[in-house]
Structure formats: structure tokens, C-alpha cells
Write an enzyme that holds these catalytic residues in place. Structure first.
Site, mmCIF file in Angstrom:
data_model
loop_
_atom_site.group_PDB
_atom_site.id
_atom_site.type_symbol
_atom_site.label_atom_id
_atom_site.label_comp_id
_atom_site.label_asym_id
_atom_site.label_seq_id
_atom_site.Cartn_x
_atom_site.Cartn_y
_atom_site.Cartn_z
ATOM 1 N N CYS A 83 0.865 -1.192 0.000
ATOM 2 C CA CYS A 83 0.000 0.000 0.000
ATOM 3 C C CYS A 83 0.903 1.243 0.000
ATOM 4 O O CYS A 83 2.121 1.124 0.233
ATOM 5 C CB CYS A 83 -0.862 -0.012 1.263
ATOM 6 N N HIS A 133 4.729 -5.562 8.667
ATOM 7 C CA HIS A 133 4.340 -6.891 9.118
ATOM 8 C C HIS A 133 4.489 -7.907 7.993
ATOM 9 O O HIS A 133 3.514 -8.460 7.494
ATOM 10 C CB HIS A 133 2.897 -6.858 9.652
ATOM 11 N N HIS A 178 3.138 2.310 11.308
ATOM 12 C CA HIS A 178 2.082 2.300 12.342
ATOM 13 C C HIS A 178 2.236 3.440 13.334
ATOM 14 O O HIS A 178 1.339 3.679 14.142
ATOM 15 C CB HIS A 178 2.141 1.001 13.157
ATOM 16 N N HIS A 188 -2.354 -3.979 18.769
ATOM 17 C CA HIS A 188 -1.707 -3.589 17.514
ATOM 18 C C HIS A 188 -0.878 -2.318 17.722
ATOM 19 O O HIS A 188 -1.321 -1.384 18.397
ATOM 20 C CB HIS A 188 -2.782 -3.339 16.441
ATOM 21 N N GLU A 232 -0.281 0.209 15.906
ATOM 22 C CA GLU A 232 -0.940 1.466 15.503
ATOM 23 C C GLU A 232 -1.864 1.961 16.623
ATOM 24 O O GLU A 232 -1.889 3.160 16.943
ATOM 25 C CB GLU A 232 -1.755 1.245 14.225
ATOM 26 N N THR A 265 -6.884 2.128 11.372
ATOM 27 C CA THR A 265 -7.072 2.414 9.940
ATOM 28 C C THR A 265 -7.403 1.188 9.090
ATOM 29 O O THR A 265 -8.055 1.312 8.064
ATOM 30 C CB THR A 265 -5.805 3.071 9.353
ATOM 31 N N CYS A 282 -8.645 3.495 6.264
ATOM 32 C CA CYS A 282 -7.714 3.724 5.143
ATOM 33 C C CYS A 282 -8.400 3.383 3.816
ATOM 34 O O CYS A 282 -8.943 2.284 3.663
ATOM 35 C CB CYS A 282 -6.501 2.833 5.369
ATOM 36 N N ASN A 312 -4.219 -6.501 8.786
ATOM 37 C CA ASN A 312 -5.057 -6.227 7.606
ATOM 38 C C ASN A 312 -5.179 -7.474 6.735
ATOM 39 O O ASN A 312 -6.205 -7.689 6.091
ATOM 40 C CB ASN A 312 -4.555 -4.991 6.845
HETATM 41 S S1 SF4 Z 1 -3.052 3.245 6.710
HETATM 42 FE FE1 SF4 Z 1 -3.387 2.294 4.730
HETATM 43 S S2 SF4 Z 1 -1.857 3.208 3.370
HETATM 44 FE FE2 SF4 Z 1 -1.241 3.624 5.489
HETATM 45 S S3 SF4 Z 1 0.150 1.965 6.039
HETATM 46 FE FE3 SF4 Z 1 -1.870 1.380 6.747
HETATM 47 S S4 SF4 Z 1 -2.734 0.179 5.055
HETATM 48 FE FE4 SF4 Z 1 -0.999 1.335 4.245
#
Ligand code: SF4
Length: 295
Positions: free
Chosen positions: A12, A41, A79, A129, A131, A172, A207, A237
């Protein structure tokens, strides 16, 4: 057998950016290069960076002293990290290179804004996580992380103070189904809470790239006999993609590499789709496609 490779395959934008920054940092051989935890990851991609000199700092800051950070450069992964940890790195003499994804930064800012405006913050996502840990660090951990409706009820039962304003954001990469069911859960499953609340503010921190990947995975799951989801075991994800495909009723297998694929699963399959997480290099999906084509 017909094999479809997802259009949303490969890194991404956030992961691409983090990898590009890692390349830049590795390009200066005079200074030790670190990343705080694995930069993405995906174990294979991380191993490749390690072979080229990137060292991985342990998550526990008490273990950083031994790494010798003075004069080094430390990449902050996509993250993000809590501000007090970034400060600690600087205090130890490191230069931080911030590869936090701009979308993740937006989620951090949304959390700070909501808490600053007096909203009681809910974060839909996985508490463990990195993030989510980084977002919590931006609001002095003044938020409730929820993954299941059950947790909402438990939280409410333990409440002693009056709640008037509720703010909601999401990790996200949470899938839309989970997000929607938890927002609905707030209203439907804990009606006592809604009677008390006068204002609810939701900031969409999902996201777009992830949503597009999820929507495509759903379409592919609905039109194929088997879906192979490729990605790191520690990638949430990727796990969300697996859940979406399985929920759609498709036979679904998740693998990290082509070598893990049990080709006996292909018996009787006429249409197979290959999808991948945000931190899965496109080559890993191509390898799976080649294996499928040869079987
Ligand atoms: S928020 Fe979306 S674009 Fe940003 S790192 Fe995570 S998956 Fe990738």
C-alpha cells in the site's frame, strides 16, 4: 483452472513510503540504522532489510540502552509510535526518521482532537496492535479500545461517571463490517448508554487503500471457488482480508509464502483468486500464482 490476481496487490502507499525511507537510511553506511520493531508486518521483507544492515530495536524501551543508539538513525514504522517513545529515542542520541503513514497520522490527530474537545473516545480495533498503541500514546491512553460488542457492555457496566459525549475512530485497517457492527453495537446493544449520551461524533479514519482492497477481496470471494490470502501471520489487515473472504462463503486459505500452499486444496477448484495484505510484496502473490498455474 482460472487464476485471478487481485488488482490491489503489492505494498500500500504507506508501506511503500516506509520501505523507501528505509532504503534511504540504509544508504548511509556511516550511521547505524534501526527500526523500532519490524518496519512492516512481513517477515520475509524484514529479513531482507536486516540482511542489508537494518537492525531491529526491541519493543521494550528498557532494552534500548544495550543497542547503542547514539549517532544512529531510527525509522519510525508506518504504524507510528507514542510520542514519549519518540522523545526517548531522541534523548538517547538517535535521529528519528518518521515513516508513520499519513493516514495513520490523521487517525492520531482525530483522536487528539476528540479527546481535546471532551469526547469520551472509543477506538475500534485491536488493543495490542502497534498502531492502536501509538494512538493511545497520543491521548495519554484516555480511550477505550473495542473489538467486540461484548467489550462495550462490559465497559459500560464498570462505568461510574456520567458520559455525555462519545467520539469514535477506528484503527485504519479495520474492516468495514467490524466497524459498522461496533458502531451499531454502541447504539443497539447498550441502550442505557445511549439514553445518557447527548452527542456522538464519528471521524472516519479508515484507510481508503485498505477499503478498496477489502471491497475487491469481497468481490473475488463471491465469484471464485477458492481464495488464497497472502500475507504475514502478524499482519492484521491480512487477517481482516481472510475474514472477509470466509464470511462471504468462499473457501479461504491464508499463507505467508507460496511454499506453504497445500496444492491438494485445488482439487475440484475451477476459479481461484489470489489477494494480499498491504505489507505483502507483489512478488509473493506472483509466486503463488505461478505455483497455482503449474499445479
Ligand atoms: S493506513 Fe493504509 S496506506 Fe497507510 S500503512 Fe496502513 S494500510 Fe498502508
Amino acid at each position: 483452472m482460472e487464476i485471478t490476481l487481485a488488482r490491489y496487490a503489492g505494498f500500500c502507499p504507506g508501506v511503500r513510503r516506509a520501505m523507501r525511507m528505509a532504503e534511504e537510511v540504509l544508504g548511509d553506511p556511516q550511521r547505524p540504522a534501526f527500526s523500532l520493531g519490524p518496519i512492516i508486518h512481513n517477515p520475509q521483507a524484514v529479513e531482507e532489510l536486516e540482511r542489508r544492515g537494518l537492525r531491529i530495536l526491541p519493543e521494550d524501551p528498557e532494552e534500548w540502552e544495550a543497542a547503542g543508539l547514539a549517532g544512529s538513525r531510527v525509522i519510525i514504522r508506518s504504524h507510528g509510535i507514542p510520542p514519549h517513545l519518540a522523545q526517548r529515542l531522541v534523548d538517547m542520541g538517535a535521529e528519528t526518521v518518521d515513516a508513520t503513514c499519513p493516514t495513520v497520522k490523521k487517525a492520531q490527530k482525530a483522536a487528539m482532537r476528540l479527546v481535546g474537545e471532551g469526547y469520551h473516545l472509543f477506538i475500534v480495533g485491536n488493543r495490542e496492535h502497534p498502531e492502536v498503541q501509538a494512538i493511545l500514546g497520543h491521548v495519554n491512553r484516555d480511550a477505550v479500545v473495542i473489538k467486540e460488542t461484548r467489550e462495550l457492555k462490559e465497559w459500560w457496566e464498570g462505568q461510574t461517571r456520567m458520559i455525555r459525549k462519545i467520539g469514535i475512530i477506528a484503527q485504519t485497517t479495520v474492516d468495514l463490517l467490524t466497524f459498522r457492527s461496533l458502531v451499531e453495537g454502541l447504539i443497539n446493544e447498550v441502550p442505557e448508554m445511549i439514553r445518557e449520551v447527548s452527542e456522538m461524533k464519528l471521524i472516519n479514519t479508515l484507510c481508503r487503500n485498505t477499503l478498496a482492497r477489502q471491497a475487491e477481496a469481497l468481490q473475488l470471494a463471491l465469484s471464485h471457488d477458492l481464495v488464497v490470502v497472502v500475507g504475514g501471520r502478524n499482519s492484521s489487515n491480512t487477517e481482516f482480508l481472510r475474514r472477509i473472504c470466509e464470511t462471504a462463503g468462499a473457501r479461504t486459505v491464508k499463507v505467508e509464502t507460496a511454499g506453504e500452499l497445500d496444492t491438494s486444496l485445488l482439487e475440484g477448484v475451477s476459479r481461484v483468486a489470489v489477494v494480499g495484505g498491504a505489507s505483502t510484496p507483489r512478488e509473493r502473490l506472483e509466486e503463488v500464482r505461478l505455483l497455482l498455474a503449474s499445479g
